[in-house]
Design a protein around this motif. Structure first.
Motif, PDB file in Angstrom:
ATOM      1  N   LEU A 162     -25.680 -30.033 -25.944  1.00 33.01           N
ATOM      2  CA  LEU A 162     -26.209 -30.867 -24.864  1.00 33.01           C
ATOM      3  C   LEU A 162     -25.825 -30.373 -23.478  1.00 33.01           C
ATOM      4  CD1 LEU A 162     -27.662 -33.384 -23.811  1.00 33.01           C
ATOM      5  CD2 LEU A 162     -25.482 -34.613 -24.060  1.00 33.01           C
ATOM      6  N   TRP A 210     -33.888 -33.403 -25.374  1.00 34.26           N
ATOM      7  CA  TRP A 210     -32.925 -32.688 -26.224  1.00 34.26           C
ATOM      8  C   TRP A 210     -32.753 -33.408 -27.559  1.00 34.26           C
ATOM      9  CZ3 TRP A 210     -28.095 -34.192 -28.177  1.00 34.26           C
ATOM     10  CH2 TRP A 210     -27.324 -33.159 -28.737  1.00 34.26           C
ATOM     11  N   LEU A 211     -32.544 -34.715 -27.531  1.00 36.89           N
ATOM     12  CA  LEU A 211     -32.313 -35.454 -28.765  1.00 36.89           C
ATOM     13  C   LEU A 211     -33.553 -35.445 -29.652  1.00 36.89           C
ATOM     14  CD1 LEU A 211     -30.516 -37.185 -30.532  1.00 36.89           C
ATOM     15  CD2 LEU A 211     -31.226 -39.199 -29.200  1.00 36.89           C
ATOM     16  N   MET A 214     -33.611 -32.069 -31.364  1.00 40.32           N
ATOM     17  CA  MET A 214     -32.558 -31.954 -32.363  1.00 40.32           C
ATOM     18  C   MET A 214     -32.916 -32.730 -33.636  1.00 40.32           C
ATOM     19  SD  MET A 214     -30.202 -29.998 -31.071  1.00 40.32           S
ATOM     20  CE  MET A 214     -31.631 -29.170 -30.373  1.00 40.32           C
ATOM     21  N   GLN A 215     -33.481 -33.902 -33.469  1.00 37.63           N
ATOM     22  CA  GLN A 215     -33.855 -34.698 -34.633  1.00 37.63           C
ATOM     23  C   GLN A 215     -35.019 -34.066 -35.388  1.00 37.63           C
ATOM     24  OE1 GLN A 215     -34.232 -38.473 -32.425  1.00 37.63           O
ATOM     25  NE2 GLN A 215     -32.618 -39.308 -33.741  1.00 37.63           N
ATOM     26  N   ILE A 306     -26.673 -40.091 -24.138  1.00 37.55           N
ATOM     27  CA  ILE A 306     -26.506 -39.610 -25.510  1.00 37.55           C
ATOM     28  C   ILE A 306     -25.367 -40.347 -26.214  1.00 37.55           C
ATOM     29  CG2 ILE A 306     -25.805 -37.611 -26.897  1.00 37.55           C
ATOM     30  CD1 ILE A 306     -28.706 -37.478 -26.029  1.00 37.55           C
ATOM     31  N   ARG A 309     -26.252 -43.137 -28.179  1.00 40.74           N
ATOM     32  CA  ARG A 309     -27.001 -42.770 -29.380  1.00 40.74           C
ATOM     33  C   ARG A 309     -26.221 -41.728 -30.174  1.00 40.74           C
ATOM     34  NH1 ARG A 309     -29.465 -43.980 -24.977  1.00 40.74           N
ATOM     35  NH2 ARG A 309     -31.372 -45.247 -24.980  1.00 40.74           N
ATOM     36  N   GLU A 310     -24.919 -41.897 -30.172  1.00 39.66           N
ATOM     37  CA  GLU A 310     -24.005 -40.912 -30.749  1.00 39.66           C
ATOM     38  C   GLU A 310     -24.277 -40.665 -32.228  1.00 39.66           C
ATOM     39  OE1 GLU A 310     -21.129 -38.097 -31.225  1.00 39.66           O
ATOM     40  OE2 GLU A 310     -21.965 -38.926 -29.366  1.00 39.66           O
ATOM     41  N   GLU A 312     -27.112 -40.821 -33.973  1.00 37.95           N
ATOM     42  CA  GLU A 312     -28.282 -39.962 -34.167  1.00 37.95           C
ATOM     43  C   GLU A 312     -28.001 -38.528 -33.717  1.00 37.95           C
ATOM     44  OE1 GLU A 312     -28.127 -42.943 -32.647  1.00 37.95           O
ATOM     45  OE2 GLU A 312     -30.116 -43.871 -32.518  1.00 37.95           O
ATOM     46  N   ALA A 313     -27.364 -38.382 -32.569  1.00 40.94           N
ATOM     47  CA  ALA A 313     -27.103 -37.039 -32.042  1.00 40.94           C
ATOM     48  C   ALA A 313     -26.134 -36.279 -32.937  1.00 40.94           C
ATOM     49  CB  ALA A 313     -26.551 -37.136 -30.625  1.00 40.94           C
ATOM     50  N   SER A 314     -25.068 -36.922 -33.362  1.00 40.28           N
ATOM     51  CA  SER A 314     -24.069 -36.254 -34.202  1.00 40.28           C
ATOM     52  C   SER A 314     -24.651 -35.871 -35.547  1.00 40.28           C
ATOM     53  CB  SER A 314     -22.851 -37.154 -34.396  1.00 40.28           C
ATOM     54  OG  SER A 314     -22.191 -37.377 -33.170  1.00 40.28           O
TER      55      SER A 314
END
Length: 327
Positions: A162, A210-211, A214-215, A306, A309-310, A312-314
């Motif tokens: 990120l 970005w998220l 990544m997803q 982010i 929304r930790e 989902e991001a992690s």
């Protein structure tokens, strides 16, 4: 000599450049034209002037199966053009960088044109060597359809963590304009994450984009058995190892000596989008340091977004890091 549909599907000399309504636009190419065309959108450098226009309906009636194709998908401004050009041999395999027709499909209905486009992109001059397609940000959102059609295709997800992504995306007015434009165009994909997109700050737009990517990559990794991830920071820091692994992954026959020559040559010492401009990794790191202080407010805002929304991001990052590109 009259061209047939079979000719259009058989030879890379007839390149499906774009769609204009119900018409497919082909431009004349040869191996040298592909190699010098850093991008295959409006910046294409064709073999000669002129274009051929063919009704899409006629082409869709007889789409052959796509030949095996490799894919480089990326989050933008992360070295994808450099990687793609490093894998491009002027006398061998084809690397198609940012085809315009593919980008258009990210904004169009699923009407059969993706199968047409991927079949056209899979053409090659040498049947024993792979064709590799480098997408762009909009084409990331075709991944559900690409993965369903070709779940065994080799693919690389080139991404940035990120904070590094924010440095790349927010560093100038031109980059911010690009960010606003692309997130507006892709509003149905990223807008839901930030509510009223037109009221979102640049930091929120960057974090949401970005998220979302990544997803997408994490979801695709569960379908495409030959998908691998590459952290762009690792590529920049150790391009020899990364290029060796990428060539092996796609089946590009580059010897250690050839890889050493490319990494040590002009390609990695100049700006990948503009070979006339000197630019290397040291310049990139210096530029990053120069903008860090002025981006502090944006960095904090995006990271807070982010952090909310930790989970989902992690989860997405963990999935990507579990499939690293390796020699």
């Amino acid at each position: 000599m009259t061209l047939t549909l079979a000719d259009l599907y058989a030879s890379p000399d007839h390149y499906l450049h774009s769609f204009d309504g119900d018409t497919a636009v082909f431009v004349p190419m040869d191996r040298a034209a592909y190699h010098r065309s850093i991008f295959l959108d409006a910046r294409i450098s064709p073999a000669e002037d002129g274009a051929l226009r063919v009704p899409v309906a006629a082409l869709i009636e007889s789409i052959p199966a796509s030949l095996p194709t490799g894919w480089i998908m990326h989050v933008a401004h992360c070295g994808s053009t450099l990687l793609a050009r490093a894998l491009d041999d002027a006398d061998a395999n084809l690397v198609l960088r940012e085809p315009q027709a593919l980008r258009q499909l990210a904004f169009g209905p699923p009407d059969g044109r993706l199968a047409l486009t991927t079949a056209m992109l899979s053409k090659r001059y040498r049947p024993d060597l792979p064709t590799i397609v480098k997408g762009n940000v909009p084409t990331n959102f075709l991944l559900p359809r690409i993965s369903a059609a070709t779940p065994d295709a080799p693919m690389i997800f080139l991404y940035l963590p990120l904070r590094e992504y924010l440095f790349a995306i927010l560093r100038s007015d031109n980059h911010r304009t690009w960010l606003r434009n692309v997130t507006t165009q892709l509003g149905k994909h990223v807008g839901g994450a930030i509510g009223a997109l037109h009221n979102a700050s640049d930091a929120q737009r960057a974090a949401a984009l970005w998220l979302a990517q990544m997803q997408l990559y994490a979801d695709t990794a569960g379908i495409m058995v030959n998908a691998r991830s590459l952290d762009a920071e690792m590529f920049f820091a150790d391009p020899t190892t990364a290029l060796t692994a990428a060539a092996a992954h796609f089946g590009v026959p580059l010897s250690p000596r050839e890889i050493e020559a490319r990494v040590g040559g002009a390609l990695f010492a100049t700006y990948s989008k503009n070979p006339a401009q000197s630019f290397g990794n040291a310049d990139r790191l210096a530029r990053r340091n120069d903008v860090e202080a002025e981006l502090s407010v944006d960095l904090d805002e995006a990271e807070r977004w982010i952090a909310a929304r930790e989970t989902e991001a992690s989860s997405a990052l963990a999935t990507l890091r579990a499939i690293p590109l390796a020699v």
